[in-house]
Design a protein around this motif. Structure first.
Motif, PDB file in Angstrom:
ATOM      1  N   ARG A 184     -69.439  43.659   6.325  1.00  0.00           N
ATOM      2  CA  ARG A 184     -70.421  43.615   7.408  1.00  0.00           C
ATOM      3  C   ARG A 184     -71.818  43.300   6.865  1.00  0.00           C
ATOM      4  NH1 ARG A 184     -71.338  48.737  11.360  1.00  0.00           N
ATOM      5  NH2 ARG A 184     -69.146  48.245  11.791  1.00  0.00           N
ATOM      6  N   LEU A 185     -72.214  44.004   5.804  1.00  0.00           N
ATOM      7  CA  LEU A 185     -73.542  43.777   5.247  1.00  0.00           C
ATOM      8  C   LEU A 185     -73.663  42.406   4.585  1.00  0.00           C
ATOM      9  CD1 LEU A 185     -74.518  47.244   3.702  1.00  0.00           C
ATOM     10  CD2 LEU A 185     -75.071  46.290   5.933  1.00  0.00           C
ATOM     11  N   LEU A 186     -72.564  41.892   4.089  1.00  0.00           N
ATOM     12  CA  LEU A 186     -72.572  40.538   3.524  1.00  0.00           C
ATOM     13  C   LEU A 186     -72.702  39.497   4.627  1.00  0.00           C
ATOM     14  CD1 LEU A 186     -72.181  38.509   1.224  1.00  0.00           C
ATOM     15  CD2 LEU A 186     -69.713  38.913   1.380  1.00  0.00           C
ATOM     16  N   ASN A 187     -71.849  39.577   5.624  1.00  0.00           N
ATOM     17  CA  ASN A 187     -71.817  38.548   6.666  1.00  0.00           C
ATOM     18  C   ASN A 187     -73.030  38.579   7.590  1.00  0.00           C
ATOM     19  OD1 ASN A 187     -69.458  37.550   5.660  1.00  0.00           O
ATOM     20  ND2 ASN A 187     -68.130  38.365   7.260  1.00  0.00           N
ATOM     21  N   GLN A 188     -73.486  39.776   7.939  1.00  0.00           N
ATOM     22  CA  GLN A 188     -74.659  39.861   8.809  1.00  0.00           C
ATOM     23  C   GLN A 188     -75.881  39.232   8.144  1.00  0.00           C
ATOM     24  OE1 GLN A 188     -75.119  44.022   9.771  1.00  0.00           O
ATOM     25  NE2 GLN A 188     -73.787  43.899  11.575  1.00  0.00           N
ATOM     26  N   HIS A 189     -76.056  39.493   6.879  1.00  0.00           N
ATOM     27  CA  HIS A 189     -77.210  38.967   6.146  1.00  0.00           C
ATOM     28  C   HIS A 189     -77.178  37.441   6.094  1.00  0.00           C
ATOM     29  CE1 HIS A 189     -80.426  39.015   3.137  1.00  0.00           C
ATOM     30  NE2 HIS A 189     -79.720  38.125   2.455  1.00  0.00           N
ATOM     31  N   ILE A 190     -76.016  36.888   5.756  1.00  0.00           N
ATOM     32  CA  ILE A 190     -75.891  35.429   5.656  1.00  0.00           C
ATOM     33  C   ILE A 190     -76.042  34.781   7.026  1.00  0.00           C
ATOM     34  CG2 ILE A 190     -74.376  33.529   4.988  1.00  0.00           C
ATOM     35  CD1 ILE A 190     -75.545  35.215   2.660  1.00  0.00           C
ATOM     36  N   ALA A 191     -75.473  35.384   8.062  1.00  0.00           N
ATOM     37  CA  ALA A 191     -75.583  34.833   9.413  1.00  0.00           C
ATOM     38  C   ALA A 191     -77.038  34.790   9.859  1.00  0.00           C
ATOM     39  CB  ALA A 191     -74.750  35.669  10.384  1.00  0.00           C
ATOM     40  N   SER A 192     -77.783  35.850   9.580  1.00  0.00           N
ATOM     41  CA  SER A 192     -79.197  35.896   9.973  1.00  0.00           C
ATOM     42  C   SER A 192     -79.991  34.810   9.260  1.00  0.00           C
ATOM     43  CB  SER A 192     -79.794  37.270   9.659  1.00  0.00           C
ATOM     44  OG  SER A 192     -79.184  38.270  10.442  1.00  0.00           O
ATOM     45  N   GLN A 193     -79.755  34.654   7.961  1.00  0.00           N
ATOM     46  CA  GLN A 193     -80.459  33.620   7.199  1.00  0.00           C
ATOM     47  C   GLN A 193     -80.118  32.220   7.708  1.00  0.00           C
ATOM     48  OE1 GLN A 193     -79.612  34.997   2.913  1.00  0.00           O
ATOM     49  NE2 GLN A 193     -81.607  34.010   2.764  1.00  0.00           N
TER      50      GLN A 193
END
Length: 320
Positions: free
Chosen positions: A141-150
């Motif tokens: 979750r913390l990996l994907n959310q961060h990349i999606a936001s960027q």
């Protein structure tokens, strides 16, 4: 039909999991979009950096990874014992490296005086964080959310960037683990975007080879190789690093049609130890993404109670 995550991930069954996340709407994680005539190659660095940073904080080790144009693969090892051994301060500092956190816990870390009820509340919060530090779901979750936001900020858009859920496979024994790791590390070669493991950018195998060149003990935040199983067995992957690198190199050359008949036919020793013949290994390697459980029939049967399942399913590796 979508399966409950509890039936896919159980540390009692195995600490090893192969996870895959894919983009939606033909979105580009990395690579070059011919239609839009735009390069997203720099995003490979985003996800590699975030992946390694999370591994430094979570009690989850990275065994293998490969970042492709619209998806990525990662093989993870959950270190539940490490999570249990962390002090409350360690847990809080690791979790707060990626979250703001309540002021109460900030005061606890700073050593400020707290009432008994405040201390009790801090302990409750930190114990929840301790569980999350050993959770693949929270890691992803913390990996994907961060990349999606960027990516959405860069693309000046909103909405979903990833498919709804990441795919996970339980790797139930050594054979499954070796096959999944090799499959992940060789993804760029299979996709014809790299010719050799050492030139496969943003993969764990390249990182491991680079660390060898620098005479480092292991690549940063990657799970180390402990060698062949023995008693007592130290923490780490149950293979020798050089055996694994030889296996990856041999498999990569064997699986390319234009190289058939031109390869040294000597079978890597690690295949003999794992009980594979060369044809059997190549067949399993190419089909490793099938099923949510990967292992021998015995390993799959033994894992069913821990995963809350009754039916024998998954990709079964034959026993020689």
């Amino acid at each position: 039909m979508t399966k409950a995550r509890s039936s896919l991930i159980s540390i009692d069954a195995t600490p090893y999991y192969h996870c895959v996340s894919r983009c939606v709407r033909r979105s580009f994680l990395c690579g070059y979009d011919e239609k839009a005539q735009q390069s997203y190659e720099h995003r490979r660095g985003w996800i590699e950096e975030r992946l390694l940073a999370l591994a430094g904080a979570f009690c989850i080790d990275i065994c293998a990874y490969a970042i492709m144009s619209n998806h990525y693969h990662v093989v993870l090892h959950v270190n539940a014992d490490k999570a249990k051994q962390l002090t409350a301060h360690d847990v809080a500092e690791r979790w707060l490296a990626f979250h703001q956190g309540p002021s109460l816990v900030q005061r606890f870390i700073q050593g400020n005086a707290l009432t008994d009820s405040e201390t009790e509340r801090c302990v409750e919060i930190i114990e929840v964080w301790r569980e999350r530090l050993a959770s693949i779901s929270w890691f992803m979750r913390l990996l994907n959310q961060h990349i999606a936001s960027q990516a959405n900020r860069e693309d000046k858009c909103t909405g979903h960037f990833w498919e709804g859920r990441f795919k996970s496979q339980a790797l139930l024994d050594e054979k499954a683990l070796a096959a999944a790791m090799a499959y992940v590390d060789l993804n760029p070669i299979r996709a014809a975007i790299a010719e050799t493991p050492e030139t496969s950018e943003h993969t764990s195998v390249k990182a491991r080879i680079e660390s060898l060149k620098k005479e480092e003990a292991t690549a940063r935040h990657l799970f180390s190789f402990a060698g062949n199983p023995r008693e007592p067995m130290p923490e780490g992957l149950p293979f020798r690093l050089m055996d694994y690198l030889e296996l990856v190199d041999w498999t990569g050359r064997q699986s390319r049609e234009d190289k058939r008949g031109k390869i040294d036919t000597r079978t890597p020793e690690i295949l003999n130890r794992l009980g594979f013949d060369s044809d059997e290994w190549l067949d399993i390697y190419t089909q490793v993404e099938k099923g949510t459980l990967v292992g021998t029939e015995t390993a799959i049967k033994d894992s069913l109670p821990q995963l809350g399942r009754k039916r024998l399913c998954g990709f079964r590796i034959p026993v020689s």
